[in-house]
Motif scaffolding. Structure first.
Motif, short mmCIF file in Angstrom:
data_model
loop_
_atom_site.label_atom_id
_atom_site.label_comp_id
_atom_site.label_asym_id
_atom_site.label_seq_id
_atom_site.Cartn_x
_atom_site.Cartn_y
_atom_site.Cartn_z
N LEU A 54 0.84 -1.19 0.00
CA LEU A 54 0.00 0.00 0.00
C LEU A 54 0.88 1.24 0.00
N ASP A 55 2.13 1.06 0.26
CA ASP A 55 3.05 2.18 0.34
C ASP A 55 4.39 1.72 -0.23
N GLY A 56 5.13 2.67 -0.74
CA GLY A 56 6.44 2.33 -1.30
C GLY A 56 7.54 2.56 -0.28
N TYR A 57 8.80 2.27 -0.64
CA TYR A 57 9.92 2.54 0.25
C TYR A 57 11.02 3.22 -0.54
N ASP A 58 11.99 3.80 0.19
CA ASP A 58 13.00 4.61 -0.48
C ASP A 58 14.18 3.75 -0.96
N THR A 59 14.84 3.11 0.00
CA THR A 59 15.97 2.27 -0.39
C THR A 59 15.86 0.91 0.29
N GLY A 60 16.70 -0.01 -0.16
CA GLY A 60 16.64 -1.36 0.35
C GLY A 60 15.88 -2.26 -0.61
N SER A 61 15.48 -3.41 -0.13
CA SER A 61 14.73 -4.30 -1.02
C SER A 61 13.69 -5.08 -0.24
N LEU B 322 -13.74 2.31 -1.49
CA LEU B 322 -12.90 2.18 -2.67
C LEU B 322 -11.49 1.80 -2.28
N GLY B 323 -11.04 2.30 -1.12
CA GLY B 323 -9.72 1.93 -0.62
C GLY B 323 -9.67 0.43 -0.32
N VAL B 324 -10.73 -0.06 0.32
CA VAL B 324 -10.79 -1.49 0.63
C VAL B 324 -10.75 -2.30 -0.66
N ARG B 325 -11.56 -1.86 -1.63
CA ARG B 325 -11.61 -2.58 -2.90
C ARG B 325 -10.21 -2.64 -3.52
N ARG B 326 -9.49 -1.53 -3.40
CA ARG B 326 -8.16 -1.53 -4.03
C ARG B 326 -7.18 -2.38 -3.23
N ALA B 327 -7.34 -2.39 -1.90
CA ALA B 327 -6.48 -3.26 -1.09
C ALA B 327 -6.76 -4.72 -1.45
N LEU B 328 -8.00 -5.01 -1.82
CA LEU B 328 -8.36 -6.39 -2.15
C LEU B 328 -8.02 -6.73 -3.60
N GLY B 329 -7.50 -5.77 -4.34
CA GLY B 329 -7.02 -6.13 -5.67
C GLY B 329 -7.71 -5.43 -6.82
N ALA B 330 -8.56 -4.42 -6.53
CA ALA B 330 -9.17 -3.68 -7.63
C ALA B 330 -8.11 -2.76 -8.24
N THR B 331 -7.95 -2.82 -9.57
CA THR B 331 -7.00 -1.91 -10.21
C THR B 331 -7.66 -0.55 -10.33
N PRO B 332 -6.87 0.52 -10.45
CA PRO B 332 -7.45 1.86 -10.61
C PRO B 332 -8.44 1.88 -11.77
N ARG B 333 -8.08 1.16 -12.82
CA ARG B 333 -8.92 1.10 -14.00
C ARG B 333 -10.30 0.51 -13.69
N GLU B 334 -10.30 -0.53 -12.86
CA GLU B 334 -11.58 -1.16 -12.52
C GLU B 334 -12.43 -0.24 -11.65
#
Lengths: 233, 421
Positions: A54-61, B322-334
């Motif tokens: 749900l969120d990205g990160y800066d460095t690392g893997s 909509l956030g839940v839907r996206r966490a569950l795998g809805a693409t922005p397009r969907e």
């Protein structure tokens, strides 16, 4: 299953930069049940968000099941989330106008599985959480513990590799908390990898391993004797 | 995308979302429904008015005018000003030859209209005074008279043989004949001469003569009233594609030439341009049509904007979902497609209901209005292309306006959406 190496993450708010994760090294094998603990501001939620793509990160893997998760676009992240991860939220996050089984079936919808099969699989998962008779009920007709069990069934619906639970018992009383943890333990017993973010010691001790975070670094990481939740119910 | 639109699951998902947010759905639908309803009802009514005028004028050669003689206002060729002159029968041929746009000319004379006593008409003990016209059969083409069964209008033989026959109005018949009597074949006395009745005409909606007139052959009239080759006035009908206003000027100048009138004399020749007046009425109907089109479309647009507005609010409301839907795998397009389809679906459903309601109201108006009422309103319809056009506009606008909330829905990161309480 999860491989994190030297992970850094900072948030920029205006001209200030807040360094939240300061080099996390962390790995989880298949079938583990890990509790991530830490006071608020320790970076545990940020870590979980990164783990949850749900969120990205800066460095690392960050490798999940051998796949490098980095700089994903939204569409790809959505597909990975759908395939690899199941989410359990503190506030359940059920869709209030959908019945229990429809909520459970939602991840399957985004896998383009036919409705008939969606329902079958959703009902199966509701059965494992013991809520099959409530399949047609709306979330508003369920108790908090039932809601969280529906949410767990939903997280399980797509058969993900990892379950991520963010304070799964935070909104529940101790009895239902233990019920929910018993369920999580049961799922883990079947071999599922589960990460639980919590600040409650007793919940953490129901896991097999406890990771303590403080100020963006892991201060302790130890395997513990798992307490079975059933014993406390 | 194509597959997505025609996927049953997509629609189940959309149906689930809109059927379970009833108030929102209803309010949204009402906006567009009202728009298309107003559009359909208005343009249908305008069309009904248009049709009504059309029906009123169907018995009239509307591309026509009346021409009559007045007094000169400019001295010319030794004649002093204020001279009265008369149109002549011979003018008819000259005009026809000179102006090919003219379809026909009906020279007319009358007793008892423009000053002068209407002649006394007697039948047995019954009497009355009625205006008496001397006419050619062609006048029937200008203003079609409905003749009751068993009778006929004047014909060419009546003219040729100066027959003493008349066509009488409904009122004349009622006053001179008994109820069960057949007036056709009967005789009435006009002045001191007996005439045979050959037909009774019915008052039509747009009559110049009312239902209390008597028509006799022009040639007979000439003899009876000793009018020689004088013509009271003439009706000039042009072909449908001719410019009647231009023709009026041409006809007038020809008449001025024939009767030694100064070409700039505006007052010598009187005229009433029926075509111009009809054009004005038709223009009014057209204007109504245009107005209803504009108002209707504007209302539709307002409705669609309302849909966009409500969807925008609902997207805000549903941020978490909509956030839940996206966490569950809805693409922005969907997510985007779902919001868009909700918008379009609501718009179209509302549109169709509006069309049905609008058509219902039009049918109701049609049913309430009397068949032969005075109000010019017939068969209110909206052409199918207009309806389809409105639907297309709605789909397009629904899509465009749906893009705003859809874009907004995906512009929020799922993590922020989930965090929002």
């Amino acid at each position: 299953m999860i491989e994190i190496k030297d992970l850094h993450k900072s948030y920029r708010t205006g001209s200030n930069s807040l360094h939240v994760l300061k080099g996390i090294n962390f790995s989880v094998k298949e079938g583990e049940l890990v509790a991530i603990m830490g006071s608020s501001g320790s970076g545990k939620s940020t870590l979980l968000n990164i783990l949850g793509m749900l969120d990205g990160y800066d460095t690392g893997s960050y490798h999940l099941d051998g796949v490098l998760i980095k700089d994903l676009n939204e569409t790809k992240a959505a597909n990975y989330r759908n395939k690899f991860l199941g989410f359990i939220f503190q506030s359940f996050n059920l869709i209030n106008y959908k019945s229990a089984w429809e909520n459970v079936a939602l991840p399957l919808y985004y896998q383009r599985i036919k409705r008939k099969e969606r329902k079958d699989r959703a009902l199966h998962h509701l059965e494992t959480v013991g809520l099959k008779p409530w399949a047609e009920h709306l979330p508003s007709e369920l108790s908090g513990g039932q809601k969280q069990r529906v949410a767990i069934a939903r997280a399980m619906a797509a058969e993900p590799k990892v379950l991520l639970a963010d304070e799964p018992t935070g909104a529940l009383d101790s009895v239902t908390s233990h019920e929910v943890m018993a369920l999580i333990q049961k799922i883990n017993d079947e071999g599922r990898t589960i990460l639980v973010v919590t600040h409650e010691e007793d919940i953490a001790h129901m896991c097999k391993r406890i990771v303590h975070l403080k100020d963006g670094v892991i201060v302790s990481d130890e395997f513990v004797e798992q307490q079975r939740a059933e014993a406390n119910v | 995308m194509f597959r997505f639109i025609f996927d049953k699951d997509t629609w189940q998902e959309i149906w689930g979302s809109i059927s379970k947010n009833k108030i929102r759905t209803v309010i949204t639908v009402i906006g567009v429904l009202w728009g298309i309803f107003v559009y359909i009802a208005l343009s249908g009514a305008a069309k009904g008015l248009d049709n009504g005028f059309e029906k009123e004028f169907q018995d009239i050669a509307s591309n026509s005018m009346f021409i009559w003689a007045q007094s000169t206002s400019i001295p010319h060729k030794g004649f002093k000003t204020g001279r009265r002159f008369n149109l002549k029968v011979s003018d008819v041929e000259t005009l026809k030859n000179k102006h090919p746009e003219i379809q026909f000319i009906a020279p007319r004379n009358v007793q008892g209209v423009f000053g002068g006593e209407p002649p006394q008409v007697v039948r047995g003990f019954k009497t009355g005074t009625y205006q008496v016209f001397g006419d050619y059969p062609v006048v029937d083409k200008v203003n079609k008279k409905k003749i009751f069964d068993g009778g006929r209008f004047l014909n060419d033989d009546d003219i040729k043989y100066d027959r003493k026959v008349v066509v009488i109005g409904e009122k004349v018949r009622d006053e001179l004949f008994d109820k069960d009597e057949d007036p056709v074949g009967g005789y009435i006395k006009i002045g001191s001469i007996y005439f045979q009745v050959i037909g009774v005409y019915k008052l039509n909606n747009f009559g110049f003569e009312g239902d209390d007139s008597i028509f006799m052959p022009f040639t007979t009239y000439r003899k009876v009233y000793n009018s020689g080759d004088l013509v009271g006035w003439m009706v000039v009908a042009a072909y449908d594609n001719a410019d009647i206003v231009a023709l009026e000027d041409k006809v007038k100048s020809t008449i001025k030439k024939l009767h030694d009138i100064h070409p700039d004399d505006e007052r010598a020749v009187g005229g009433f341009n029926l075509g111009e007046e009809f054009g004005r009425i038709k223009g009014f109907a057209k204007g109504m049509n245009l107005l209803s089109l504009v108002v209707g479309l504007a209302t539709i647009i307002a409705g669609v904007i309302a849909i966009g507005n409500i969807l925008l609010i609902s997207v805000k409301e549903r941020t978490r979902e909509l956030g839940v839907r996206r966490a569950l795998g809805a693409t922005p397009r969907e997510v985007k497609a779902q919001i868009l389809l909700e918008s379009v679906f609501l718009t179209v459903v509302a549109g169709i209901i509006g069309i049905i309601l609008g058509a219902g109201v039009l049918a109701l108006i049609q049913a309430t209005l009397p068949e032969d009422g005075d109000f010019p309103y017939t068969n209110p319809t909206v052409p199918i292309p207009f309806v389809l056009g409105a639907l297309v506009i709605m789909v397009v606008l629904g899509t465009l306006i749906g893009l705003i909330p859809a874009q907004r829905a995906v512009s929020i990161k799922p993590i922020d959406a989930l965090r929002e309480e």
